[in-house]
Scaffold this motif. Structure first.
Motif, mmCIF file in Angstrom:
data_model
loop_
_atom_site.group_PDB
_atom_site.id
_atom_site.type_symbol
_atom_site.label_atom_id
_atom_site.label_comp_id
_atom_site.label_asym_id
_atom_site.label_seq_id
_atom_site.Cartn_x
_atom_site.Cartn_y
_atom_site.Cartn_z
ATOM 1 N N LEU A 184 12.783 1.173 -0.310
ATOM 2 C CA LEU A 184 11.515 0.164 0.238
ATOM 3 C C LEU A 184 10.716 -0.071 -1.291
ATOM 4 O O LEU A 184 10.380 -1.269 -1.110
ATOM 5 C CB LEU A 184 10.622 1.127 0.857
ATOM 6 C CG LEU A 184 11.315 1.495 2.090
ATOM 7 C CD1 LEU A 184 10.177 2.223 3.053
ATOM 8 C CD2 LEU A 184 11.577 0.259 2.935
ATOM 9 N N TYR A 214 5.894 -9.557 1.200
ATOM 10 C CA TYR A 214 6.264 -8.568 1.614
ATOM 11 C C TYR A 214 5.207 -7.871 2.777
ATOM 12 O O TYR A 214 5.626 -7.524 3.849
ATOM 13 C CB TYR A 214 6.772 -7.354 0.604
ATOM 14 C CG TYR A 214 7.378 -6.306 1.149
ATOM 15 C CD1 TYR A 214 8.740 -6.140 1.347
ATOM 16 C CD2 TYR A 214 6.772 -5.270 1.606
ATOM 17 C CE1 TYR A 214 9.342 -4.927 1.733
ATOM 18 C CE2 TYR A 214 7.127 -3.999 1.899
ATOM 19 C CZ TYR A 214 8.717 -3.906 2.029
ATOM 20 O OH TYR A 214 9.220 -2.935 2.841
ATOM 21 N N GLN A 215 3.926 -7.815 2.492
ATOM 22 C CA GLN A 215 3.076 -7.189 3.113
ATOM 23 C C GLN A 215 2.690 -8.061 4.512
ATOM 24 O O GLN A 215 2.729 -7.626 5.378
ATOM 25 C CB GLN A 215 1.645 -7.329 2.495
ATOM 26 C CG GLN A 215 0.710 -6.322 3.185
ATOM 27 C CD GLN A 215 -0.668 -6.548 2.597
ATOM 28 O OE1 GLN A 215 -1.134 -7.478 1.869
ATOM 29 N NE2 GLN A 215 -1.472 -5.242 2.596
ATOM 30 N N VAL A 255 5.817 -7.194 6.397
ATOM 31 C CA VAL A 255 5.915 -5.803 6.948
ATOM 32 C C VAL A 255 4.586 -5.183 7.808
ATOM 33 O O VAL A 255 4.700 -4.137 8.596
ATOM 34 C CB VAL A 255 5.932 -4.823 5.653
ATOM 35 C CG1 VAL A 255 4.469 -4.504 5.168
ATOM 36 C CG2 VAL A 255 6.619 -3.451 5.835
ATOM 37 N N ALA A 263 5.982 -4.863 11.308
ATOM 38 C CA ALA A 263 7.278 -3.748 11.073
ATOM 39 C C ALA A 263 6.362 -2.471 11.152
ATOM 40 O O ALA A 263 6.741 -1.552 12.052
ATOM 41 C CB ALA A 263 7.914 -3.787 9.729
ATOM 42 N N ASN A 264 5.252 -2.478 10.572
ATOM 43 C CA ASN A 264 4.250 -1.348 10.414
ATOM 44 C C ASN A 264 3.802 -1.033 11.926
ATOM 45 O O ASN A 264 3.553 0.065 12.643
ATOM 46 C CB ASN A 264 3.374 -1.325 9.571
ATOM 47 C CG ASN A 264 3.755 -1.021 8.129
ATOM 48 O OD1 ASN A 264 4.794 -0.386 7.964
ATOM 49 N ND2 ASN A 264 3.019 -1.468 7.099
ATOM 50 N N ARG A 266 14.886 -4.106 9.988
ATOM 51 C CA ARG A 266 13.916 -3.053 9.377
ATOM 52 C C ARG A 266 12.985 -2.152 10.405
ATOM 53 O O ARG A 266 12.885 -0.830 10.100
ATOM 54 C CB ARG A 266 12.712 -3.921 8.636
ATOM 55 C CG ARG A 266 11.882 -3.265 7.801
ATOM 56 C CD ARG A 266 10.886 -3.869 6.862
ATOM 57 N NE ARG A 266 11.564 -4.735 5.975
ATOM 58 C CZ ARG A 266 11.839 -4.320 4.768
ATOM 59 N NH1 ARG A 266 11.431 -3.158 4.310
ATOM 60 N NH2 ARG A 266 12.649 -5.227 4.011
#
Length: 491
Positions: A228, A251-252, A255, A258-259, A338
């Motif tokens: 990661l 990426y943030q 993600v 995703a989080n 992911r």
């Protein structure tokens, strides 16, 4: 506890964790927008490098104690006291190591300012050590409501401290103290909400039991975190802090959903699956249903990122971040992989196959780092491409291991995807129609996002309302009956 009780607790837990993540998602959205206008890409690059190191070392500092407490079928007071002692000692040692190694870390990344940042942020390990056992006991006891409230409260602290300090010109230090305040808040709340044995004593038998499972967890989690963070590691080393700042923002953004979904499902499924880790029939049902449900949840978000990438970047971050549009679009392609591999990951951990998981995570880490190094010759976009390829390979490897542990077949898995695939096509056509219509009529990028956001919000309201029915989908029941039939034939 019967299936209906587990279902009720799990659905309630999912709803609480999902609600908490939604609120945290909104706060994170606001914080990202505000800080992107108060801080520079270099500031984000420096803190990004620090987070790489903290995240990788955090795996070792925990010694696998927390997940071992969740996974064990029986837990004693000696386990808790031993786990608490190990967690505190390991975190203290790694805090000292990071403090004295900060010049070396700064030299590796070629970032002079990183030296002092690492010295200060190393305190985060000392803080975390005292709350590890309490945090994972809450998971073990399926107390998802408390976990959700603590996560929301600690992130509010992060948001408040970060924005206030950034407004007064503290630069990268606003992010450093925001991280420390978040960890301090969550640790204090974990300890307060989940009392347990805090005696500083190590029982040899219990330590061996915790560390055997924990050793596998360290290997697997270590390789996973290396995967990661491997892309960030390569970019920070080869392309510099500004490029890392751009990549970390892309990426943030990707993600966050995703989080929102992956972490919620993992925190609910891992302790629940651990409760009936020897019941393959029940595990198969939860595994197949969770994959199907998660695909339904993530499809609209994935399409939103693919179609409205430029709108999202310009609206949320500003025109100074236009360089992340293509990397963000590429990273979004791997969003489903992911998130989905986290379901297989939960099942594999619940079954105790942590060393087999470690082997796959080693391959994943190698593919990410090697791929990122090849990709960096084409800049941040090249890294995004190779990371997405590595991610898809990891998904298939983890799913293969999960299906093997369940003695299931790929055909049964693929049957769970046909309805979500139809939904994906419908939502894709709907969003394309909205975008094309808006271009012809008003060409208002903000209006496009608002309409798409309203559609997704209404969709999720319906989905959460019917979560129990989705978990008891008829396809899952049919598949289970087929599994039972085939098993009985070969007995």
């Amino acid at each position: 506890m019967n299936s209906k009780s587990f279902l009720k607790i799990s659905v309630q837990g999912f709803n609480w964790m999902f609600l908490g993540k939604i609120i945290q998602f909104i706060m994170q959205f606001i914080v990202t927008v505000v800080l992107a206008r108060l801080l520079t890409p270099t500031d984000f690059g420096i803190i990004g490098a620090a987070i790489i190191v903290i995240t990788l070392v955090e795996v070792l500092s925990m010694a696998g104690v927390g997940p071992a407490i969740v996974q064990r079928s029986q837990i004693k007071t000696e386990h808790l006291g031993t786990g608490f002692t190990i967690a505190v000692l390991f975190n203290f040692v790694f805090s000292i190591i990071i403090y004295f190694c900060s010049p070396i870390i700064a030299s590796f990344f070629n970032m002079v300012d990183l030296n002092q940042v690492m010295k200060v942020i190393s305190v985060i390990f000392i803080i975390r050590g005292f709350g590890v056992v309490a945090e994972f006991l809450l998971q073990r006891n399926l107390n998802f409501k408390t976990l959700a409230l603590i996560n929301m409260g600690s992130y509010f602290t992060y948001s408040f401290i970060g924005i206030i300090l950034a407004s007064f010109g503290f630069g990268v230090w606003s992010l450093v103290f925001a991280q420390l305040s978040q960890k301090l808040t969550s640790t204090v709340l974990f300890i307060f909400c989940q009392p347990h044995n805090k005696h500083f004593k190590i029982y040899i038998k219990e330590a061996k039991e915790l560390l055997y499972f924990g050793g596998g967890m360290i290997l697997a989690k270590g390789f996973n975190q290396l995967a990661l963070q491997g892309d960030n590691l390569v970019i920070g080393r080869t392309l510099g802090s500004e490029a890392l700042g751009f990549y970390s923002r892309a990426y943030q953004l990707m993600v966050m959903p995703a989080n929102l979904f992956g972490q919620v499902m993992d925190k609910v499924l891992f302790p629940v699956m651990s409760k009936f880790q020897d019941d393959n029939e029940r595990l198969t049902k939860w595994f197949l249903s969770a994959l199907s449900l998660l695909t339904v949840f993530i499809s609209p978000i994935m399409i939103l990122f693919l179609i409205y990438t430029e709108n999202i970047v310009v609206t949320l971050l500003g025109v100074q971040w236009l360089e992340i549009i293509l990397p963000l679009k590429i990273l979004s392609i791997g969003l489903l992989f992911r998130i989905s591999y986290k379901i297989s990951d939960s099942l594999v951990r619940a079954k105790g196959a942590v060393y087999k998981r470690a082997n796959i995570q080693f391959v994943y880490a190698f593919l990410v780092i090697f791929g990122a190094y090849l990709g960096h010759f084409w800049g941040v976009t090249g890294v995004a491409v190779t990371v997405t390829i590595a991610l898809s390979i990891n998904y298939f490897l983890m799913t293969y291991l999960a299906m093997k542990l369940l003695n299931s077949k790929w055909f049964w898995l693929l049957k769970q995807y046909y309805k979500p695939f139809i939904l994906f096509i419908v939502v894709l056509c709907l969003f394309k129609f909205i975008k094309e219509s808006n271009v012809l009529l008003t060409n208002n990028t903000s209006l496009e996002l608002v309409i798409a956001g309203i559609i997704i919000f209404l969709f999720y309201l319906l989905l959460v309302a019917f979560t129990p029915q989705l978990l008891l989908d008829s396809n899952s029941t049919k598949l289970l009956n087929r599994i039972k039939y085939k098993t009985s034939v070969f007995k």
